[in-house]
Design an enzyme around this catalytic site. Structure first.
Site, mmCIF file in Angstrom:
data_model
loop_
_atom_site.group_PDB
_atom_site.id
_atom_site.type_symbol
_atom_site.label_atom_id
_atom_site.label_comp_id
_atom_site.label_asym_id
_atom_site.label_seq_id
_atom_site.Cartn_x
_atom_site.Cartn_y
_atom_site.Cartn_z
ATOM 1 C CB SER A 170 18.085 -9.259 -10.429
ATOM 2 O OG SER A 170 18.736 -8.502 -9.417
ATOM 3 C CB CYS A 201 25.108 -2.144 -6.111
ATOM 4 S SG CYS A 201 24.555 -1.181 -7.522
ATOM 5 C CG ASN A 202 23.590 2.881 -6.416
ATOM 6 O OD1 ASN A 202 22.446 2.821 -5.985
ATOM 7 N ND2 ASN A 202 23.856 2.950 -7.704
ATOM 8 N NE ARG A 203 18.926 4.161 -4.428
ATOM 9 C CZ ARG A 203 19.121 5.497 -4.444
ATOM 10 N NH1 ARG A 203 18.856 6.217 -3.384
ATOM 11 N NH2 ARG A 203 19.562 6.095 -5.530
ATOM 12 N N GLY A 224 27.724 -15.549 -10.455
ATOM 13 C CA GLY A 224 26.459 -15.182 -9.830
ATOM 14 C C GLY A 224 25.325 -15.385 -10.809
#
EC number: 1.2.1.70
Length: 439
Positions: free
Chosen positions: A192, A50-52, A189
């Site tokens: 994971s 979510c951030n890379r 959702g």
């Protein structure tokens, strides 16, 4: 070949850029396949969270590799190269290893020390292995990164420096809507991150836990394991009206909950008190415009990035950095030493061939030797050759493991006039199964 990583993260790009550059599962697969088809790359793996978004490759040319990987990232992310380039970072060889090990330990995470990244690294390796784009080099690198990350968490208090993004986000939300216990929770959702959110909410003692997912079977399995209730994805809007807290993290490329849907749910709402929304998806699931709705408190990735930047660093971070530095040095030495192994094997093979040839010639000149005499001569000649080669081959492996030791393999090939094709054949045979020792 040399290791190269080209990527962007919350440290180099705003959330709006990361959101637009996010890759679907299909896009990741196509990116890997196209990277492997590109001339400079022999192996590839993509780490997307979510951030890379990071593309790892084993390349034979640095500048060509950077250009090709940057172009491919732009192509598959949907951003123009000119727009993407200012946010990209590049790491090469030992710096690339250092970067991935730091990422695995949570040092480069939005919330320092979070452990979710280990699962994401493992998934990245698994996809590369499944598509046969991750060979021996990247397999070894990612396997070792997983071990380094586990070591950092077991030997230090890095976990205290930060929590998982889920726990951190729910903590931020609790400040706005109060304690989560006794509240009704909806998780959208069942991947994971959503599963981790659901488990965290269950531990917090929510009064009711509802799981909504496009694949109902998966929602039912998750709900059953946590004492919750599963519903079809179509029931999200009905359940929204009854929820106190909503966590959403899907793989959707568009909004799951827009402003109109949240506004309608508020009008039909049966619950009392504020509605807390936690959006952990990238791209975002929940419309940022809900911020201006009365009674709604939204925490999304952008909010978490700002809050995490102010989070205190734990003293154990320094200990983890020392672990990373030591592991990078050890990994580099092992890789450099391993690169000379095919040359050493080729040398010993050549020596064995010379011994066999000379013994055959001796048989022709001394046909009267009995079997015992012939065996004694054979053993003696082989022992002499082994002793002569032992010290230099052991020492050259040690020297090759040191920085700048790559030239020793070249020197060995030159001194003994080794056939480059023979060395290459040993390298191919020694590559083995890249899926060995999978974590």
């Amino acid at each position: 070949m040399s290791l190269l990583v080209v990527g962007l993260s919350h440290r180099s790009a705003p959330v709006s850029v990361l959101e637009r550059a996010a890759l679907s599962a299909d896009a990741k697969a196509k990116l890997l396949q196209d990277t492997l088809a590109a001339e400079p790359a022999a192996e590839a793996a993509v780490l997307g969270t979510c951030n890379r978004i990071e593309l790892y490759a084993d390349v034979d040319k640095f500048h060509a590799g950077v250009a090709e990987l940057s172009t491919l990232l732009a192509l598959h992310s949907g951003l123009g190269l000119d727009e993407l380039t200012p946010h990209l970072y590049v790491h090469y060889e030992d710096r690339a290893v250092h970067h991935l090990f730091s990422v695995a330990c949570g040092l480069d995470s939005m919330v320092v020390g979070e452990g979710q990244i280990l699962g994401q690294i493992k998934d990245a390796l698994g996809i590369g292995q499944q598509l046969h784009t991750a060979g021996r080099t990247l397999n070894d690198l990612f396997q070792q990164a997983l071990r380094v990350g586990k070591r950092a968490h077991s030997e230090t208090g890095i976990d205290k420096a930060g929590q998982s993004l889920v726990t951190f986000g729910l903590g931020q939300l609790t400040r706005d809507i109060g304690e989560l216990s006794a509240k009704r929770a909806l998780v959208v959702g069942a991947g994971s991150m959503s599963s981790l959110a659901a488990a965290t909410l269950a531990r917090e003692g929510v009064a009711e836990l509802v799981i909504a997912n496009r694949t109902v079977d998966r929602a039912e399995r998750l709900a059953a394991s946590l004492g919750g209730r599963a519903v079809p994805f179509a029931d999200v809007f009905r359940e929204l009206a009854a929820a106190d807290v909503v966590v959403s993290c899907t793989g959707s490329t568009g909004l799951v909950l827009d402003r109109d849907a949240v506004s309608a749910a508020l009008r039909a709402r049966t619950a009392s008190g504020p509605l807390g929304l936690l959006d952990l998806a990238m791209p975002r699931d929940i419309d940022g415009a809900v911020h201006d709705l009365d009674g709604v408190h939204l925490v999304d990735i952008e909010d978490l990035a700002a809050a995490a930047a102010d989070a205190p660093m734990a003293a154990d971070v320094d200990a983890v950095r020392r672990i990373v530095s030591a592991e990078v040095a050890a990994f580099g030495a092992a890789q450099r030493a391993e690169r000379i192994t095919p040359t050493v094997v080729a040398l010993r093979t050549m020596a064995a061939d010379v011994v066999s040839s000379e013994l055959a010639r001796l048989d022709g000149r001394l046909p009267d030797l009995d079997d015992k005499q012939r065996a004694e001569i054979t053993q003696t000649v082989r022992r002499v050759v082994d002793k002569l080669l032992h010290a230099p081959t052991v020492r050259v492996k040690q020297l090759a493991g040191e920085p700048g030791g790559a030239g020793y393999a070249d020197a060995l090939r030159e001194l003994f006039d080794l056939d480059p094709q023979a060395v290459a054949a040993v390298s191919r045979a020694d590559s083995g199964d890249p899926n060995r020792d999978r974590a």
